[in-house]
Design a protein around this motif. Structure first.
Motif, PDB file in Angstrom:
ATOM      1  N   ASN A  79      -3.944  13.012   0.243  1.00  0.00           N
ATOM      2  CA  ASN A  79      -3.555  13.821  -0.912  1.00  0.00           C
ATOM      3  C   ASN A  79      -2.261  13.265  -1.489  1.00  0.00           C
ATOM      4  O   ASN A  79      -1.264  13.175  -0.766  1.00  0.00           O
ATOM      5  CB  ASN A  79      -3.341  15.276  -0.459  1.00  0.00           C
ATOM      6  CG  ASN A  79      -3.014  16.204  -1.615  1.00  0.00           C
ATOM      7  OD1 ASN A  79      -2.384  15.792  -2.593  1.00  0.00           O
ATOM      8  ND2 ASN A  79      -3.465  17.445  -1.518  1.00  0.00           N
ATOM      9  N   PRO A  80      -2.253  12.830  -2.746  1.00  0.00           N
ATOM     10  CA  PRO A  80      -1.043  12.220  -3.311  1.00  0.00           C
ATOM     11  C   PRO A  80       0.149  13.168  -3.341  1.00  0.00           C
ATOM     12  O   PRO A  80       1.288  12.741  -3.483  1.00  0.00           O
ATOM     13  CB  PRO A  80      -1.468  11.810  -4.729  1.00  0.00           C
ATOM     14  CG  PRO A  80      -2.661  12.643  -5.030  1.00  0.00           C
ATOM     15  CD  PRO A  80      -3.350  12.893  -3.722  1.00  0.00           C
ATOM     16  N   SER A  81      -0.146  14.482  -3.228  1.00  0.00           N
ATOM     17  CA  SER A  81       0.950  15.474  -3.277  1.00  0.00           C
ATOM     18  C   SER A  81       1.320  15.965  -1.888  1.00  0.00           C
ATOM     19  O   SER A  81       1.773  17.095  -1.715  1.00  0.00           O
ATOM     20  CB  SER A  81       0.533  16.662  -4.158  1.00  0.00           C
ATOM     21  OG  SER A  81       0.178  16.200  -5.445  1.00  0.00           O
ATOM     22  N   ILE A 109      -0.354   8.177   0.879  1.00  0.00           N
ATOM     23  CA  ILE A 109      -0.035   6.845   1.424  1.00  0.00           C
ATOM     24  C   ILE A 109       0.991   6.135   0.544  1.00  0.00           C
ATOM     25  O   ILE A 109       1.319   4.980   0.790  1.00  0.00           O
ATOM     26  CB  ILE A 109      -1.293   5.954   1.583  1.00  0.00           C
ATOM     27  CG1 ILE A 109      -1.979   5.709   0.242  1.00  0.00           C
ATOM     28  CG2 ILE A 109      -2.234   6.521   2.626  1.00  0.00           C
ATOM     29  CD1 ILE A 109      -2.943   4.547   0.278  1.00  0.00           C
ATOM     30  N   GLY A 110       1.497   6.834  -0.475  1.00  0.00           N
ATOM     31  CA  GLY A 110       2.540   6.190  -1.279  1.00  0.00           C
ATOM     32  C   GLY A 110       2.610   6.747  -2.688  1.00  0.00           C
ATOM     33  O   GLY A 110       1.733   7.502  -3.105  1.00  0.00           O
ATOM     34  N   ASP A 111       3.655   6.322  -3.391  1.00  0.00           N
ATOM     35  CA  ASP A 111       3.929   6.910  -4.720  1.00  0.00           C
ATOM     36  C   ASP A 111       3.257   6.085  -5.812  1.00  0.00           C
ATOM     37  O   ASP A 111       3.906   5.353  -6.539  1.00  0.00           O
ATOM     38  CB  ASP A 111       5.446   6.971  -4.958  1.00  0.00           C
ATOM     39  CG  ASP A 111       6.120   7.872  -3.937  1.00  0.00           C
ATOM     40  OD1 ASP A 111       7.273   7.608  -3.573  1.00  0.00           O
ATOM     41  OD2 ASP A 111       5.440   8.816  -3.456  1.00  0.00           O
ATOM     42  N   ASN A 115      -7.715   6.371  -7.519  1.00  0.00           N
ATOM     43  CA  ASN A 115      -8.843   7.127  -8.081  1.00  0.00           C
ATOM     44  C   ASN A 115      -9.470   8.079  -7.067  1.00  0.00           C
ATOM     45  O   ASN A 115     -10.230   8.970  -7.426  1.00  0.00           O
ATOM     46  CB  ASN A 115      -9.922   6.165  -8.584  1.00  0.00           C
ATOM     47  CG  ASN A 115      -9.413   5.369  -9.783  1.00  0.00           C
ATOM     48  OD1 ASN A 115      -8.600   5.888 -10.561  1.00  0.00           O
ATOM     49  ND2 ASN A 115      -9.833   4.127  -9.888  1.00  0.00           N
ATOM     50  N   GLY A 116      -9.136   7.862  -5.790  1.00  0.00           N
ATOM     51  CA  GLY A 116      -9.736   8.743  -4.790  1.00  0.00           C
ATOM     52  C   GLY A 116      -9.119   8.501  -3.434  1.00  0.00           C
ATOM     53  O   GLY A 116      -8.304   7.597  -3.247  1.00  0.00           O
ATOM     54  N   GLY A 117      -9.547   9.285  -2.466  1.00  0.00           N
ATOM     55  CA  GLY A 117      -8.962   9.206  -1.137  1.00  0.00           C
ATOM     56  C   GLY A 117      -9.498   8.090  -0.256  1.00  0.00           C
ATOM     57  O   GLY A 117      -8.965   7.829   0.823  1.00  0.00           O
ATOM     58  N   GLU A 118     -10.560   7.413  -0.715  1.00  0.00           N
ATOM     59  CA  GLU A 118     -11.203   6.402   0.150  1.00  0.00           C
ATOM     60  C   GLU A 118     -10.235   5.280   0.535  1.00  0.00           C
ATOM     61  O   GLU A 118     -10.174   4.873   1.711  1.00  0.00           O
ATOM     62  CB  GLU A 118     -12.433   5.815  -0.557  1.00  0.00           C
ATOM     63  CG  GLU A 118     -13.643   6.754  -0.623  1.00  0.00           C
ATOM     64  CD  GLU A 118     -13.529   7.805  -1.711  1.00  0.00           C
ATOM     65  OE1 GLU A 118     -12.604   7.700  -2.545  1.00  0.00           O
ATOM     66  OE2 GLU A 118     -14.355   8.739  -1.708  1.00  0.00           O
TER      67      GLU A 118
HETATM   68  N1  LIG Z   1      -6.698  10.681  -3.832  1.00  0.00           N
HETATM   69  C1  LIG Z   1      -5.518  10.213  -3.255  1.00  0.00           C
HETATM   70  C2  LIG Z   1      -5.246  10.472  -1.919  1.00  0.00           C
HETATM   71  C3  LIG Z   1      -4.076  10.012  -1.329  1.00  0.00           C
HETATM   72  C4  LIG Z   1      -3.154   9.282  -2.054  1.00  0.00           C
HETATM   73  N2  LIG Z   1      -1.955   8.734  -1.630  1.00  0.00           N
HETATM   74  C5  LIG Z   1      -1.306   8.114  -2.572  1.00  0.00           C
HETATM   75  S1  LIG Z   1      -2.163   8.121  -4.072  1.00  0.00           S
HETATM   76  C6  LIG Z   1      -3.448   9.028  -3.404  1.00  0.00           C
HETATM   77  C7  LIG Z   1      -4.620   9.472  -4.011  1.00  0.00           C
END
Ligand SMILES: Nc1ccc2ncsc2c1
Length: 262
Positions: free
Chosen positions: A104-106, A154-156, A160-163
């Motif tokens: 999750n980017p957040s 995983i970073g800033d 497009n997705g979590g894969e």
């Molecule tokens: N969908 C998704 C999941 C994790 C993540 N980490 C950095 S960008 C991102 C985007």
């Protein structure tokens, strides 16, 4: 270690059948199952998303579809909303419920410390979000069911997705499994490990002179004490210059006198 991955693009993980990961599966170190989230839909369009409540751009992944999938993979009986498996911390026993991980980017940044902790788990279940992400009630519900739910970025940057994020986390975690890497030493002296995570010193190989550029003389001295000191000094200097945030996390008690002069 058993690894389940849920995605609308499960074929993305076919790559795990190759190289080191493929060998690890053949050796029985890991058992990987990639699932298609759409297998748990019931409509003709196999819908997994819908518009955001409250308006806004994009689509959000539906909780009902995820819940049917996760209940099954977690061994939860949704009719009684009770766990049918003992819920434990990251456990190494073979009956423990999996750690449920959502990229999750957040969310908080995934670190080597997380990779080390999760490498001791018996069963990991990754849920790959797409679109604008997944309904926030999904992790909330499973935490309430007593499942160990983790959310990591995983970073800033925008993906497009979590894969992709799952691939990164999987490599960081599984390479720590005993027997996964051909040479166990290669997972000892690396950056970001332990409380004294420093960037690594620069590496060189033969020839000692190449296109007019020589390797640092001390590395040719044969004096292992001087070489170690040179490498430590360079690691500290490079970390201070490139990643001062890592310096702030250093366990200063472990710095020796020479370090303190650097
Ligand atoms: N969908 C998704 C999941 C994790 C993540 N980490 C950095 S960008 C991102 C985007």
């Amino acid at each position: 270690m058993k690894i389940d991955i849920v995605s609308v693009f499960p074929e993305y993980f076919d790559v795990l059948n190759l190289s080191l990961f493929g060998k690890a599966q053949a050796k029985g170190l890991v058992e990987v199952h990639a699932h298609n989230l759409r297998d748990w839909t019931h409509d003709v369009h196999h819908s997994v998303d819908d518009t955001p409540v409250g308006g806004g751009a994009g689509m959000v992944m539906k909780p009902e579809v995820w819940a049917e999938c996760l209940d099954e993979l977690l061994g939860l009986d949704s009719s009684t909303s009770e766990s049918t498996t003992e819920v434990d911390d990251v456990s190494t026993d073979s009956t423990a419920a999996p750690v449920l991980i959502f990229p999750n980017p957040s969310a908080p940044l995934f670190t080597q410390r997380d990779a080390t902790e999760l490498s001791h788990a018996d069963h990991l279940l990754f849920g790959c979000g797409r679109y604008e992400g997944y309904d926030a009630r999904i992790p909330e519900y499973y935490r309430a069911q007593g499942v160990d739910v983790r959310e990591y970025s995983i970073g800033d940057y925008v993906l497009n997705g979590g894969e992709v994020a799952v691939s990164v986390m999987l490599e960081a975690i599984t390479r720590l499994l005993p027997g996964f890497m051909g040479n166990a030493d290669s997972i000892v002296e690396e950056s970001y490990t332990g409380a004294n995570a420093l960037l690594e010193h620069r590496q060189y190989t033969k020839p000692a002179q190449w296109r007019g550029i020589s390797v640092p003389d001390v590395l040719l001295s044969g004096d292992h004490g001087k070489v170690d000191r040179f490498r430590r000094d360079e690691a500290l200097a490079r970390t201070n210059e490139i990643r001062p945030d890592l310096i702030e996390r250093l366990d200063c008690a472990s710095l020796d006198k020479a370090d303190r002069k650097t």
